[in-house]
Write a protein that holds these residues in place. Sequence first.
Motif, short mmCIF file in Angstrom:
data_model
loop_
_atom_site.label_atom_id
_atom_site.label_comp_id
_atom_site.label_asym_id
_atom_site.label_seq_id
_atom_site.Cartn_x
_atom_site.Cartn_y
_atom_site.Cartn_z
N ARG A 141 -3.31 -3.13 7.77
CA ARG A 141 -4.40 -3.92 7.20
C ARG A 141 -4.69 -3.43 5.78
O ARG A 141 -4.68 -2.23 5.51
CB ARG A 141 -5.63 -3.76 8.08
CG ARG A 141 -6.83 -4.54 7.60
CD ARG A 141 -8.06 -4.19 8.47
NE ARG A 141 -9.23 -4.81 7.94
CZ ARG A 141 -9.94 -4.33 6.92
NH1 ARG A 141 -9.58 -3.23 6.32
NH2 ARG A 141 -11.02 -4.96 6.50
N ILE A 142 -4.98 -4.36 4.88
CA ILE A 142 -5.32 -4.01 3.50
C ILE A 142 -6.69 -3.31 3.51
O ILE A 142 -7.69 -3.90 3.92
CB ILE A 142 -5.40 -5.27 2.60
CG1 ILE A 142 -4.12 -6.10 2.67
CG2 ILE A 142 -5.76 -4.91 1.17
CD1 ILE A 142 -2.88 -5.41 2.20
N SER A 143 -6.74 -2.06 3.11
CA SER A 143 -8.00 -1.31 3.14
C SER A 143 -8.48 -0.92 1.75
O SER A 143 -9.55 -0.33 1.61
CB SER A 143 -7.85 -0.07 4.03
OG SER A 143 -6.85 0.78 3.51
N ALA A 144 -7.70 -1.25 0.72
CA ALA A 144 -8.08 -0.97 -0.66
C ALA A 144 -7.21 -1.83 -1.58
O ALA A 144 -6.09 -2.20 -1.19
CB ALA A 144 -7.88 0.51 -0.98
N PRO A 145 -7.69 -2.12 -2.78
CA PRO A 145 -6.88 -2.92 -3.71
C PRO A 145 -5.50 -2.30 -3.98
O PRO A 145 -4.53 -3.01 -4.18
CB PRO A 145 -7.72 -2.97 -4.98
CG PRO A 145 -9.11 -2.70 -4.54
CD PRO A 145 -9.00 -1.81 -3.34
N LYS A 146 -5.42 -0.98 -3.94
CA LYS A 146 -4.15 -0.30 -4.22
C LYS A 146 -3.08 -0.58 -3.16
O LYS A 146 -1.91 -0.31 -3.37
CB LYS A 146 -4.37 1.21 -4.38
CG LYS A 146 -4.81 1.92 -3.12
CD LYS A 146 -4.95 3.42 -3.35
CE LYS A 146 -5.52 4.16 -2.21
NZ LYS A 146 -5.15 3.86 -0.88
N ASP A 147 -3.50 -1.17 -2.02
CA ASP A 147 -2.53 -1.54 -0.98
C ASP A 147 -1.72 -2.78 -1.36
O ASP A 147 -0.76 -3.12 -0.68
CB ASP A 147 -3.25 -1.80 0.35
CG ASP A 147 -3.90 -0.55 0.91
OD1 ASP A 147 -3.50 0.57 0.52
OD2 ASP A 147 -4.82 -0.69 1.74
#
Length: 176
Positions: A141-147
């Motif tokens: 799951r995307i948990s931060a923009p850096k993902d």
Amino acid sequence: RRDEHQQKRFKPMIDQEKCWFCLQSKDVDKQLIITIGENFYLALAKGPVNDTHVLIIPISHIQAIAHLNDELFQELEIFKKAVKKYYETLSLLPVFFERNYMTSHSTLNAVGIPKDIEWQLKETLSDKSEEFNLTFETIPRISAPKDLPEKGAYFFVEWNNTESMITRSMKGFPIN
């Protein structure tokens, strides 16, 4: 070859006066707005996939979720949580997706689907990726923009709070 040429020629519009999604623009369809937060707003989709299709849109002119700072990402998560709660009242599963390709303003799409067809989602993505010659990879799951990739085009889809799928191969990607 032509698709590559068109991709290189495309320059995202940055004139906020003409952007359909910038709130200060005269071109924003204000009747579609559901609510406005500090940095995001929630709106009905103009061309909805189904009756539950909404958009979570940054108020500032930001091209992609990958370009959000941590504070903005946290507010985005609050909006997502509210949309999830709404879908739960309808016994629907939330599916979120963003297409950072041939666009100049981020729109996180949210669509509610029946929970009993969740298993079909990954299968459908797989079938469509074969049809359009795309490569999707399953990621957490995307948990931060850096993902998400900071540079370059991408399309990602997220559901059930645990997994996402992403493609960076946009050649042949269906815009609609």
